[in-house]
Write an enzyme that holds these catalytic residues in place. Structure first.
Site, mmCIF file in Angstrom:
data_model
loop_
_atom_site.group_PDB
_atom_site.id
_atom_site.type_symbol
_atom_site.label_atom_id
_atom_site.label_comp_id
_atom_site.label_asym_id
_atom_site.label_seq_id
_atom_site.Cartn_x
_atom_site.Cartn_y
_atom_site.Cartn_z
ATOM 1 N N LYS A 71 -17.784 -7.181 6.205
ATOM 2 C CA LYS A 71 -16.421 -7.683 6.427
ATOM 3 C C LYS A 71 -15.931 -7.218 7.797
ATOM 4 O O LYS A 71 -15.760 -6.017 8.019
ATOM 5 C CB LYS A 71 -15.521 -7.132 5.307
ATOM 6 C CG LYS A 71 -14.268 -7.944 5.054
ATOM 7 C CD LYS A 71 -13.693 -7.581 3.688
ATOM 8 C CE LYS A 71 -12.208 -7.318 3.749
ATOM 9 N NZ LYS A 71 -11.667 -6.784 2.503
ATOM 10 N N ARG B 245 -1.862 -6.418 -8.432
ATOM 11 C CA ARG B 245 -0.767 -7.361 -8.210
ATOM 12 C C ARG B 245 -0.779 -8.476 -9.242
ATOM 13 O O ARG B 245 0.226 -8.805 -9.833
ATOM 14 C CB ARG B 245 -0.875 -7.977 -6.801
ATOM 15 C CG ARG B 245 -0.507 -7.025 -5.694
ATOM 16 C CD ARG B 245 -1.013 -7.517 -4.373
ATOM 17 N NE ARG B 245 -2.466 -7.478 -4.341
ATOM 18 C CZ ARG B 245 -3.210 -7.656 -3.263
ATOM 19 N NH1 ARG B 245 -2.635 -7.947 -2.116
ATOM 20 N NH2 ARG B 245 -4.518 -7.583 -3.330
ATOM 21 N N HIS C 244 0.842 -1.205 0.000
ATOM 22 C CA HIS C 244 0.000 0.000 0.000
ATOM 23 C C HIS C 244 0.880 1.259 0.000
ATOM 24 O O HIS C 244 0.630 2.209 -0.732
ATOM 25 C CB HIS C 244 -0.875 0.063 1.263
ATOM 26 C CG HIS C 244 -1.854 -1.050 1.417
ATOM 27 N ND1 HIS C 244 -1.939 -1.824 2.546
ATOM 28 C CD2 HIS C 244 -2.808 -1.524 0.569
ATOM 29 C CE1 HIS C 244 -2.907 -2.713 2.409
ATOM 30 N NE2 HIS C 244 -3.451 -2.566 1.222
ATOM 31 N N SER D 3 -2.525 -7.842 2.952
ATOM 32 C CA SER D 3 -2.865 -7.679 4.372
ATOM 33 C C SER D 3 -3.256 -9.023 4.975
ATOM 34 O O SER D 3 -2.966 -9.292 6.138
ATOM 35 C CB SER D 3 -4.023 -6.699 4.530
ATOM 36 O OG SER D 3 -3.655 -5.419 4.114
HETATM 37 P P1 ADP Z 1 -9.627 -3.976 -0.286
HETATM 38 O O1 ADP Z 1 -10.178 -4.683 0.909
HETATM 39 O O2 ADP Z 1 -10.501 -2.890 -0.826
HETATM 40 O O3 ADP Z 1 -9.074 -4.857 -1.375
HETATM 41 P P2 ADP Z 1 -6.926 -3.500 0.593
HETATM 42 O O4 ADP Z 1 -6.589 -2.693 1.783
HETATM 43 O O5 ADP Z 1 -6.661 -4.968 0.655
HETATM 44 O O6 ADP Z 1 -8.430 -3.165 0.312
HETATM 45 O O7 ADP Z 1 -6.206 -2.927 -0.686
HETATM 46 C C1 ADP Z 1 -6.365 -1.602 -1.078
HETATM 47 C C2 ADP Z 1 -5.729 -1.424 -2.435
HETATM 48 O O8 ADP Z 1 -4.335 -1.660 -2.333
HETATM 49 C C3 ADP Z 1 -6.233 -2.384 -3.514
HETATM 50 O O9 ADP Z 1 -6.280 -1.707 -4.750
HETATM 51 C C4 ADP Z 1 -5.187 -3.436 -3.566
HETATM 52 O O10 ADP Z 1 -5.124 -4.051 -4.846
HETATM 53 C C5 ADP Z 1 -3.949 -2.615 -3.296
HETATM 54 N N1 ADP Z 1 -2.878 -3.445 -2.762
HETATM 55 C C6 ADP Z 1 -2.933 -4.310 -1.737
HETATM 56 N N2 ADP Z 1 -1.744 -4.917 -1.535
HETATM 57 C C7 ADP Z 1 -0.914 -4.416 -2.484
HETATM 58 C C8 ADP Z 1 0.450 -4.666 -2.853
HETATM 59 N N3 ADP Z 1 1.195 -5.571 -2.215
HETATM 60 N N4 ADP Z 1 0.972 -3.953 -3.874
HETATM 61 C C9 ADP Z 1 0.208 -3.071 -4.546
HETATM 62 N N5 ADP Z 1 -1.077 -2.801 -4.273
HETATM 63 C C10 ADP Z 1 -1.642 -3.469 -3.259
#
Ligand code: ADP
Length: 161
Positions: A42, A91, A18, A129
């Site tokens: 969620k 990703r 992120h 995450s």
């Molecule tokens: P959500 O629950 O909406 O998917 P996340 O917090 O998991 O929210 O992710 C928020 C954004 O960050 C999403 O667009 C996700 O694809 C991106 N993201 C998550 N992990 C990574 C990573 N390792 N590299 C790049 N982008 C990421």
């Protein structure tokens, strides 16, 4: 007109993936709003306060980053914030399929909001995450996977789990 982007997510917890998307995209927009979505279906692992707190610690010094939470439709939140862009990270092809569906539905609902994707850095392609949470649940060390300025340890408040 200012170019305003919303970066929505759960950030449960925020990872280096992120952080990388945020820091790489910040210069593309006049303002980037990191928006922590409240998802009724969620159950989060970390509390909203905790997740917002980490984002503030990391990005409060960036003048054109705003951090907030929201509920409801992301496109509605964008309208309220006058944001023309939704930013998401990609990703894998699985991410793409998931994002394509949401992005195209959003486009049908509000045609003037564009979803912008940033490919993740290769070293973060397997970082999520949910993997960080799994490592934490088993008492592992997540320091390599989370931004270096914050501490996410075993003293977390996951009473519900
Ligand atoms: P959500 O629950 O909406 O998917 P996340 O917090 O998991 O929210 O992710 C928020 C954004 O960050 C999403 O667009 C996700 O694809 C991106 N993201 C998550 N992990 C990574 C990573 N390792 N590299 C790049 N982008 C990421």
């Amino acid at each position: 007109m200012d170019r305003i982007a919303v970066f929505p997510g759960s950030f449960d917890p925020v990872t280096k993936g992120h952080e990388s998307v945020i820091l790489r995209s910040v210069r593309l927009f006049d303002k980037l709003i990191i928006a922590l979505g409240e998802n009724a279906r969620k159950q989060s692992y970390f509390t909203m306060e905790r997740r917002l707190g980490w984002l503030h610690e990391l990005f409060d010094r960036e003048k054109n980053i705003e951090i907030t939470n929201y509920s409801g439709l992301t496109v509605e939140f964008c309208r309220v914030k006058k944001a023309q862009f939704i930013l998401r990270g990609l990703r894998t092809s699985a991410d793409f399929e998931f994002e394509r569906e949401i992005g195209q539905m959003n486009k049908l609902m509000v045609p003037d909001i564009e979803t912008v994707f940033l490919l993740c850095e290769p070293e973060y392609a397997s970082l999520s995450s949910s993997i960080v949470r799994d490592i934490l649940r088993h008492g592992g060390d997540v320091s390599r996977f989370i931004p270096k300025d914050i501490v996410i340890g075993m003293d977390f408040d996951n009473k519900q789990l």
